[in-house]
Write a protein that holds these residues in place. Structure first.
Motif, PDB file in Angstrom:
ATOM      1  N   LYS A 197      50.884   7.930  29.596  1.00 31.64           N
ATOM      2  CA  LYS A 197      52.098   8.246  28.881  1.00 31.64           C
ATOM      3  C   LYS A 197      53.251   8.756  29.725  1.00 31.64           C
ATOM      4  CE  LYS A 197      49.997   6.678  25.471  1.00 31.64           C
ATOM      5  NZ  LYS A 197      49.654   5.274  25.956  1.00 31.64           N
ATOM      6  N   ASP A 236      54.192   4.949  30.911  1.00 30.46           N
ATOM      7  CA  ASP A 236      55.061   4.574  29.938  1.00 30.46           C
ATOM      8  C   ASP A 236      56.405   5.194  30.111  1.00 30.46           C
ATOM      9  OD1 ASP A 236      53.198   2.941  28.883  1.00 30.46           O
ATOM     10  OD2 ASP A 236      52.522   4.415  27.255  1.00 30.46           O
ATOM     11  N   SER A 237      56.672   6.613  30.398  1.00 31.33           N
ATOM     12  CA  SER A 237      57.728   7.028  30.530  1.00 31.33           C
ATOM     13  C   SER A 237      58.523   6.524  31.866  1.00 31.33           C
ATOM     14  CB  SER A 237      57.540   8.669  30.796  1.00 31.33           C
ATOM     15  OG  SER A 237      56.915   9.405  29.823  1.00 31.33           O
ATOM     16  N   ALA A 240      59.896   3.163  30.389  1.00 30.26           N
ATOM     17  CA  ALA A 240      61.088   3.166  29.581  1.00 30.26           C
ATOM     18  C   ALA A 240      62.308   3.725  30.182  1.00 30.26           C
ATOM     19  CB  ALA A 240      60.858   4.377  28.506  1.00 30.26           C
ATOM     20  N   LEU A 314      54.309   2.910  23.272  1.00 28.55           N
ATOM     21  CA  LEU A 314      55.682   2.884  23.683  1.00 28.55           C
ATOM     22  C   LEU A 314      56.630   1.914  22.567  1.00 28.55           C
ATOM     23  CD1 LEU A 314      57.648   3.959  25.713  1.00 28.55           C
ATOM     24  CD2 LEU A 314      57.084   2.026  27.104  1.00 28.55           C
TER      25      LEU A 314
END
Ligand SMILES: O=C(O)CCC(=O)C(=O)O
Ligand SMILES: [Fe+2]
Length: 320
Positions: A197, A236-237, A240, A314
């Motif tokens: 994440k 995921d960060s 994004a 996400l």
């Protein structure tokens, strides 16, 4: 797709290996640009790669970290349970064959000392905290280099300082105890398939393999342990932040007959930081994919009943 189902394990595929051992690997040099291009290509294709860091001192440090982990996990459960955190997945965790301990802000020497002091209140175990400090320094250096390369490569280096200052480091140590030999029912899955994440993860396995990474066409690649390399993975960060230009790969741990140790350094967005793609990465060809979010809200969603059930945390959490 159930990503833990029996997808083919590729015998021939390997993660790209990128050489980070050159002492002159500094920004602005042609060597840097060469490595940067390889990093971009590997991350586009696989969401991860192996960084080869051939330092003689590594063998010694590798051994010390491994021995430190054996000592740490041999402590009584009650002692390990002192490693608590207000955030999910940050403190001591234990289920089935899996256990892990976490050091928050592992790049700050006092925090590592505090961790050792908590577990050994009498003497604070100086040798373990020194080992972990040294190791953390090496991992942070690698994390910063890779993030610099990524930001430069996407033409958003003007945000580099702001980006680097907006994260903290969590160091985790994992032990996967070998299932009893006569237990045929014992699970072969050490850690179920997931994407990380956070921003970047740097993984390292100690002698025993087990880590598998899923390719875009859904084959599992098994990563062999190496004293001289680290596995660098997109979380995921970062996906994004880059408006989906890099993907965070699914990965899992499969158990064999031996007890396995591994470590992970996670770079994590700070509380209050909003993860949002810069406008340079949004255009007609690349419409904005994700709504801005705060990391802790994302992590709490992942930790919730609903969040555990979804395929992609996400997308379920913040797709536009
Ligand atoms: O133990 C490993 O090699 C992987 C651990 C992992 O994927 C994680 O902690 O997110
Ligand atoms: Fe992971």
């Amino acid at each position: 797709m159930d990503s833990d189902s029996l997808l083919p394990l590729s015998q021939s595929l390997q993660l790209p290996v990128i050489d980070f051992s050159d002492q002159n690997l500094t920004p602005g040099t042609s060597k840097w640009d060469e490595v940067k291009a390889d990093v971009r290509k590997a991350l586009e294709d696989y969401g991860c790669f192996q960084a080869f860091v051939d330092k003689v001192s590594n063998i010694e440090l590798d051994k010390s970290v491994f021995e430190a982990m054996e000592e740490l996990f041999d402590l009584p459960v009650k002692t390990k349970q002192r490693n608590v955190s207000s955030k999910p997945f940050h403190g001591y965790l234990s289920h089935d064959l899996y256990q892990s301990l976490g050091i928050e802000e592992a790049n700050v020497a006092e925090k590592v000392n505090d961790f050792a002091q908590l577990l050994w209140p009498d003497h604070g175990n100086k040798s373990i905290s020194e080992t972990m400090n040294k190791f953390s320094e090496q991992l942070v250096e690698l994390d910063v280099m890779v993030r610099r390369m990524i930001m430069e490569s996407f033409g958003v280096e003007k945000y580099l300082d702001e980006h680097l200052n907006s994260t903290n480091y969590l160091f985790r140590m994992m032990k996967y105890t070998a299932p009893p030999e006569d237990d045929v029912e014992a699970t072969k899955l050490g850690l179920r398939s997931h994407t990380d994440k956070n921003v970047i993860t740097i993984l390292h396995q100690y002698q025993v393999d087990g880590l598998e990474i899923m390719t875009k066409d859904e084959k599992w690649i098994r990563v062999r342990p190496s004293q001289h390399s680290f596995i660098i993975m997109v979380g995921d960060s970062l996906c994004a932040l880059l408006n989906g230009r890099l993907h965070s790969p699914y990965h899992r741990v499969m158990m064999a007959k031996k007890t396995r140790y591994s470590t992970a350094m996670f770079s994590i967005p700070n509380p209050g930081v909003i993860i949002d793609s810069p406008e340079e990465l949004v255009d007609q060809e690349h419409p904005r994919l994700f709504k801005p979010f705060e990391y802790i809200d994302f992590l709490n969603f992942f930790h919730s009943e609903a969040g555990r059930r979804v395929e992609s945390t996400l997308h379920a959490f913040c797709a536009v």
